[in-house]
Design a protein around this motif. Sequence first.
Motif, mmCIF file in Angstrom:
data_model
loop_
_atom_site.group_PDB
_atom_site.id
_atom_site.type_symbol
_atom_site.label_atom_id
_atom_site.label_comp_id
_atom_site.label_asym_id
_atom_site.label_seq_id
_atom_site.Cartn_x
_atom_site.Cartn_y
_atom_site.Cartn_z
ATOM 1 N N GLY A 263 0.838 -1.193 0.000
ATOM 2 C CA GLY A 263 0.000 0.000 0.000
ATOM 3 C C GLY A 263 0.869 1.236 0.000
ATOM 4 N N GLN A 264 0.312 2.324 0.465
ATOM 5 C CA GLN A 264 1.040 3.586 0.518
ATOM 6 C C GLN A 264 0.925 4.196 1.904
ATOM 7 N N VAL A 265 1.966 4.949 2.264
ATOM 8 C CA VAL A 265 1.989 5.655 3.535
ATOM 9 C C VAL A 265 2.464 7.083 3.262
ATOM 10 N N GLU A 266 1.889 8.023 3.990
ATOM 11 C CA GLU A 266 2.243 9.432 3.836
ATOM 12 C C GLU A 266 3.273 9.813 4.885
ATOM 13 N N ALA B 287 4.379 13.655 1.415
ATOM 14 C CA ALA B 287 4.727 12.815 0.260
ATOM 15 C C ALA B 287 4.264 11.381 0.520
ATOM 16 N N TRP B 288 3.805 10.717 -0.543
ATOM 17 C CA TRP B 288 3.332 9.333 -0.438
ATOM 18 C C TRP B 288 4.409 8.369 -0.913
ATOM 19 N N HIS B 289 4.515 7.222 -0.232
ATOM 20 C CA HIS B 289 5.528 6.210 -0.541
ATOM 21 C C HIS B 289 4.865 4.843 -0.641
ATOM 22 N N LYS B 290 5.288 4.048 -1.638
ATOM 23 C CA LYS B 290 4.827 2.662 -1.755
ATOM 24 C C LYS B 290 5.620 1.820 -0.774
ATOM 25 N N VAL B 291 4.905 1.045 0.029
ATOM 26 C CA VAL B 291 5.539 0.227 1.065
ATOM 27 C C VAL B 291 4.859 -1.127 1.159
#
Length: 68
Positions: free
Chosen positions: A38-41, A46-50
């Motif tokens: 998913g993604q985390v802010e 900024a959003w990051h794929k994790v």
Amino acid sequence: MDYHAGAFTTAPGHCYRTLSIDGAGRPRLCPDPVEFKGQVEDEHGAWHKVEACVEHAADLAGWRRVGD
């Protein structure tokens, strides 16, 4: 276990959460197996794929099971 200062990792194959095991020292990666993506802010917006374990998947946006 507490989160370590909001830090996280984007390293593939690891849960993104970093933990503070004893309240001091270096952060440690969550040792649980990855089951979701998913993604985390971050704190700057900024959003990051994790990737995440079951316990930390609820904190992700747009999560899905690995392999789906």
